[in-house]
Design a protein around this motif. Structure first.
Motif, short mmCIF file in Angstrom:
data_model
loop_
_atom_site.label_atom_id
_atom_site.label_comp_id
_atom_site.label_asym_id
_atom_site.label_seq_id
_atom_site.Cartn_x
_atom_site.Cartn_y
_atom_site.Cartn_z
N ARG A 23 20.73 -2.81 45.94
CA ARG A 23 20.57 -1.66 46.04
C ARG A 23 19.35 -1.49 45.76
NH1 ARG A 23 21.16 1.22 40.55
NH2 ARG A 23 20.02 -0.09 39.85
N ALA A 24 18.51 -0.87 46.79
CA ALA A 24 16.59 -0.66 46.07
C ALA A 24 15.83 0.33 46.03
CB ALA A 24 16.54 -1.00 48.47
N ASP A 25 14.99 -0.06 46.07
CA ASP A 25 14.80 1.30 44.73
C ASP A 25 12.69 1.26 45.58
OD1 ASP A 25 12.35 -0.94 42.87
OD2 ASP A 25 14.27 -1.41 42.05
N ALA A 26 12.19 1.99 45.45
CA ALA A 26 11.01 2.58 45.85
C ALA A 26 10.45 3.40 44.74
CB ALA A 26 10.86 3.43 47.14
N MET A 27 8.89 3.56 44.80
CA MET A 27 8.07 3.77 44.28
C MET A 27 7.88 4.36 44.69
SD MET A 27 6.85 1.79 40.66
CE MET A 27 5.50 0.68 41.84
N VAL A 28 7.32 6.09 44.50
CA VAL A 28 7.06 6.50 45.77
C VAL A 28 6.07 8.04 44.13
CG1 VAL A 28 7.31 8.85 47.20
CG2 VAL A 28 8.46 6.84 47.13
N LEU A 29 4.73 7.86 45.17
CA LEU A 29 4.22 9.47 44.24
C LEU A 29 4.64 10.79 43.89
CD1 LEU A 29 0.66 8.41 45.07
CD2 LEU A 29 1.70 7.89 43.16
N ASP A 30 4.45 11.35 42.93
CA ASP A 30 5.27 12.85 42.70
C ASP A 30 4.74 13.38 43.40
OD1 ASP A 30 7.21 11.89 40.73
OD2 ASP A 30 5.70 12.43 39.07
N ALA A 59 5.94 12.22 52.02
CA ALA A 59 6.69 10.54 51.66
C ALA A 59 8.56 11.53 51.37
CB ALA A 59 6.40 9.71 50.51
N HIS A 60 7.92 11.83 50.39
CA HIS A 60 9.23 12.81 49.75
C HIS A 60 10.44 12.96 51.58
CE1 HIS A 60 7.37 13.92 45.45
NE2 HIS A 60 7.14 12.83 46.51
N HIS A 61 10.46 13.06 51.91
CA HIS A 61 10.88 13.70 53.25
C HIS A 61 11.41 12.38 53.95
CE1 HIS A 61 10.76 18.06 52.63
NE2 HIS A 61 9.01 17.89 52.90
N ALA A 62 10.38 12.16 53.95
CA ALA A 62 10.59 10.08 54.71
C ALA A 62 11.56 9.43 54.09
CB ALA A 62 9.95 10.06 54.99
N TRP A 63 11.35 9.54 52.88
CA TRP A 63 12.05 8.79 51.74
C TRP A 63 14.17 9.31 52.01
CZ3 TRP A 63 11.86 4.19 50.70
CH2 TRP A 63 10.51 3.40 50.46
N THR A 64 13.67 10.54 51.78
CA THR A 64 15.36 11.91 52.24
C THR A 64 15.84 11.66 53.21
OG1 THR A 64 14.46 13.06 50.18
CG2 THR A 64 16.66 13.63 51.77
N ALA A 65 14.99 11.44 54.28
CA ALA A 65 16.12 10.96 55.42
C ALA A 65 16.10 9.68 55.84
CB ALA A 65 14.63 11.69 56.41
N ALA A 66 16.07 8.75 54.83
CA ALA A 66 16.54 7.03 54.67
C ALA A 66 17.27 7.34 54.29
CB ALA A 66 15.07 6.28 54.52
N GLY A 67 17.75 8.02 53.39
CA GLY A 67 19.50 8.13 52.32
C GLY A 67 18.59 7.76 50.96
N ALA A 90 8.60 4.85 60.12
CA ALA A 90 8.79 4.06 58.66
C ALA A 90 10.73 3.95 58.77
CB ALA A 90 8.46 5.43 57.83
N ARG A 91 11.44 4.87 59.41
CA ARG A 91 12.67 4.25 59.28
C ARG A 91 12.25 3.04 59.99
NH1 ARG A 91 15.05 4.20 63.88
NH2 ARG A 91 13.92 5.63 65.17
N VAL A 92 12.64 2.65 60.78
CA VAL A 92 12.69 1.60 61.29
C VAL A 92 12.48 0.23 60.01
CG1 VAL A 92 12.55 -1.15 62.98
CG2 VAL A 92 12.48 1.57 63.67
N LEU A 93 11.40 0.65 59.82
CA LEU A 93 10.59 -0.29 58.84
C LEU A 93 11.49 -0.80 57.49
CD1 LEU A 93 6.50 0.58 58.44
CD2 LEU A 93 7.43 -2.17 59.06
N LEU A 94 12.51 0.37 56.87
CA LEU A 94 13.06 0.06 56.01
C LEU A 94 14.24 0.01 56.64
CD1 LEU A 94 12.40 3.86 54.61
CD2 LEU A 94 11.78 1.73 52.86
N GLU A 95 14.53 0.34 57.49
CA GLU A 95 15.84 -1.13 58.26
C GLU A 95 15.67 -2.28 58.12
OE1 GLU A 95 16.67 0.84 61.87
OE2 GLU A 95 17.65 2.81 61.12
N VAL A 96 14.53 -2.43 58.93
CA VAL A 96 14.19 -3.92 58.51
C VAL A 96 14.42 -4.56 56.88
CG1 VAL A 96 12.83 -5.73 59.32
CG2 VAL A 96 13.04 -4.32 60.98
N ALA A 97 13.92 -4.16 55.95
CA ALA A 97 13.68 -4.25 54.53
C ALA A 97 15.21 -4.33 54.56
CB ALA A 97 12.63 -3.28 54.07
#
Length: 145
Positions: free
Chosen positions: A110-117, A122-130, A92-99
Motif C-alpha cells: 500500500r502506498a500513502d501520500a501526504m496531500v495538503l487539505d 491535487a485532490h483531483h489528481a490523487w483521486t484520478a490515480a485511485g 502525474a499519472r505516469v510518475l505515480l505508475e513508476v513509483a
C-alpha cells in the motif's frame, strides 16, 4: 531503475547534478510554503536511496517530480509536483505508475501520500490515480529543528 519513456516524456531517477534544478522546480510547481528545503537534504535523499526521487522530463526539462520513499516497511509518496504549464496531460499519472512499480518490486502492499487539505487541485489528481483519503487518520508531527 530503468528510464521510462511515454512518447516524449521520460521518467528517471534524480541524481546529485539535479539538486539545484529540482529545488528551483519545487519553488515554482510545488504547493506549501512551510518547507525548509535545502540542497543538502535533497542530496541526502539521493545518497540514501538513489531511486527515490523520480523526475519527469520533456525535451530535457523537468516537468514533474515525485519522491517514492520505501523505508523497508511502508511506501510513502511526497512532492508530487507538475509544472503548471504541463498539468492535466497525464504526467502525474505516469510518475505515480513508476513509483507504484518501484514499490511493487520491493513487495510493498500500500502506498500513502501526504496531500495538503487546501490543495484541491491535487485532490483531483490523487483521486484520478485511485487514491482515497483516509478520514480515520490524523497526521501528528514534531519539529526536530
Amino acid at each position: 531503475m530503468t528510464e521510462v519513456t511515454n512518447t516524449a516524456l521520460t521518467v528517471r531517477a534524480g541524481a546529485a547534478g539535479d539538486v539545484e534544478e529540482v529545488l528551483a522546480f519545487w519553488s515554482d510547481a510545488a504547493e506549501g510554503t512551510d518547507r525548509r528545503d535545502s540542497a543538502d537534504a535533497v542530496r541526502g535523499l539521493i545518497e540514501r536511496d538513489p531511486e527515490a526521487l523520480l523526475i519527469a522530463e520533456l525535451d530535457g526539462r523537468i516537468v514533474g517530480t515525485v519522491i517514492a520513499g520505501w523505508d523497508g516497511w511502508r511506501c510513502h509518496l511526497y512532492r508530487l509536483a507538475v509544472d503548471p504549464a504541463h498539468r492535466r496531460k497525464g504526467i502525474a499519472r505516469v510518475l505515480l505508475e513508476v513509483a507504484e512499480k518501484r514499490f511493487a518490486e520491493y513487495g510493498g502492499i500500500r502506498a500513502d501520500a501526504m496531500v495538503l487539505d487546501d490543495n484541491t487541485l491535487a485532490h483531483h489528481a490523487w483521486t484520478a490515480a485511485g487514491y482515497v483519503r483516509q478520514p480515520q487518520w490524523g497526521r501528528w508531527v514534531k519539529p526536530l529543528q
